[in-house]
Enzyme design. Structure first.
Site, short mmCIF file in Angstrom:
data_model
loop_
_atom_site.label_atom_id
_atom_site.label_comp_id
_atom_site.label_asym_id
_atom_site.label_seq_id
_atom_site.Cartn_x
_atom_site.Cartn_y
_atom_site.Cartn_z
CB THR A 1 -0.88 0.00 1.28
OG1 THR A 1 -1.94 -0.93 1.13
CG2 THR A 1 -1.48 1.35 1.61
N GLY B 1 -10.47 -3.35 1.70
CA GLY B 1 -9.57 -3.42 2.86
C GLY B 1 -9.72 -2.20 3.77
CG ASP B 2 -6.26 -1.22 6.06
OD1 ASP B 2 -6.09 -1.87 5.00
OD2 ASP B 2 -5.33 -0.65 6.65
N GLY C 1 -0.85 -3.15 5.69
CA GLY C 1 -0.78 -4.49 6.27
C GLY C 1 -2.07 -5.25 6.02
N GLY D 1 -5.40 -5.79 5.96
CA GLY D 1 -6.47 -4.81 6.15
C GLY D 1 -7.57 -5.23 7.10
N1 ASP Z 1 -3.88 -2.74 3.85
C1 ASP Z 1 -4.02 -3.15 2.48
C2 ASP Z 1 -5.30 -3.90 2.32
O1 ASP Z 1 -5.63 -4.67 3.18
C3 ASP Z 1 -2.90 -3.99 2.02
C4 ASP Z 1 -1.53 -3.61 2.51
O2 ASP Z 1 -1.33 -2.54 3.03
O3 ASP Z 1 -0.61 -4.39 2.40
O4 ASP Z 1 -5.93 -3.77 1.31
#
Ligand code: ASP
Length: 344
Positions: free
Chosen positions: A212, A242-243, A264, A266
């Site tokens: 991300t 996701g988050d 990370g 999410g």
């Molecule tokens: N947070 C992102 C998601 O879950 C992915 C990432 O940051 O690695 O979509």
């Protein structure tokens, strides 16, 4: 007579120094507000030194430096933290090395679905888009949602129709094809056929799976902002969000506390409300930025999630914790020097 003249002199000096002190105090908040700061990330994960060639590492570092330059130039000129975070994120969205915009990962259906959000710490206004498939720079659309719509979040076709109405650049899906991301999807699919990605013949690094990009900034007026953009997780179900576009989970900014952008797994960041958690810990528990950021990330880890976050507070202090073995990251130190790091 002489006595009175001396007394008079003392009186004038006392008056002058009190005046000077008052003036200095009056200027204090102004001096504080003049601090600027910028932190960026390009995703956290298992970043393996063995898989990283010197050329690749150079590309990543150059990409992060370009993003810092884009954002910091704006802040130095007295521009807003919103403009700075948007500019930094755009730069990373255009860089195929990072999982956002151009370099977005693929869903299980072989499509790209992107999420992004932005928040203004001064007004607590926010904008987000989810599952967009043709928007070249999702962060620009998120900003437009914040500034030109009565809503906070738009998704899919509705978001893209809004983009078109407002002259936001739309591109053919092919624009988002990168061989590396496509190969990562095939690798995961193959692994699934043979007992999952944990299977010993199929080590899939987190770098292959997600990532991300994000930026947080403090501008000369004391305004904080946060922006985050992603392609999500490789092999995610179509429609999964996701988050990143969830305000309070992947992105949050509040002038009273801090600005935060997460990366990370999410699902765990959503369940913790991670970005807002950092702000809350500062506001209600009186924690300093570092401790609040670590505590929020620990809550994510306790549920089983890995990742990291970047944060900046109203005084320009920064925090960049992560619980993976690397996070692409950079910030501008108080002397104006760019600090770019990848590993622990
Ligand atoms: N947070 C992102 C998601 O879950 C992915 C990432 O940051 O690695 O979509």
């Amino acid at each position: 007579m002489k006595f009175f003249r001396i007394l008079n002199c003392f009186f004038v000096i006392a008056l002058f120094s009190a005046g000077a002190r008052a003036l200095a105090q009056e200027n204090q908040p102004d001096m504080e507000a003049k601090k600027i700061g910028l932190v960026i990330h390009g995703g956290a994960g298992t970043i393996e030194r063995s898989k990283m060639t010197p050329e690749k590492e150079r590309d990543y570092r150059a990409g992060l430096e370009r993003a810092l330059t884009a954002g910091y130039e704006i802040l130095k000129r007295g521009g807003s933290s919103l403009d700075a975070t948007e500019a930094a994120v755009r730069m990373l969205e255009d860089d195929p090395h990072f999982n956002a915009g151009k370099g977005s990962v693929f869903t299980s259906a072989g499509t790209n679905e992107m999420d992004a959000s932005i928040m203004d710490g001064g007004t607590l206004k926010a904008g987000a888009v989810a599952s967009v498939r043709h928007v070249k720079n999702p962060i620009g659309l998120a900003r437009l949602v914040m500034e030109k719509s009565p809503h906070v979040m738009l998704d899919c076709a509705g978001a893209e129709a809004f983009a078109k109405e407002n002259g936001i650049e739309l591109v053919d899906e092919k624009y988002f094809f990168t061989q590396e991301r496509w190969d990562a999807l095939q690798k995961i699919k193959e692994a699934e056929k043979h007992g999952g990605i944990g299977g010993k013949n199929f080590f899939i690094s987190e770098d292959d799976r997600h990532g991300t990009v994000g930026a947080v900034a403090l501008d000369r007026s004391g305004n904080l902002a946060a922006a985050t953009s992603t392609g999500g997780m490789t092999n995610k179900m179509p429609g999964r969000i996701g988050d990143t576009p969830v305000i309070g989970a992947g992105t949050y900014a509040n002038n009273q506390t801090c600005a935060v952008s997460c990366t990370g797994d999410g699902e765990y960041f959503i369940r913790v409300g991670a970005a807002h958690e950092v702000s809350t810990l500062m506001e209600y528990r009186g924690m300093k930025l570092q401790e609040a950021a670590q505590t929020a990330l620990h809550a994510v880890k306790k549920l089983g999630g890995s990742g990291g976050l970047i944060a900046i507070d109203k005084n320009g202090e920064v925090a960049l914790p992560f619980n993976t073995n690397g996070m692409y990251r950079g910030h501008v130190d108080p002397s104006g020097k760019f600090v770019v790091e990848i590993y622990k």
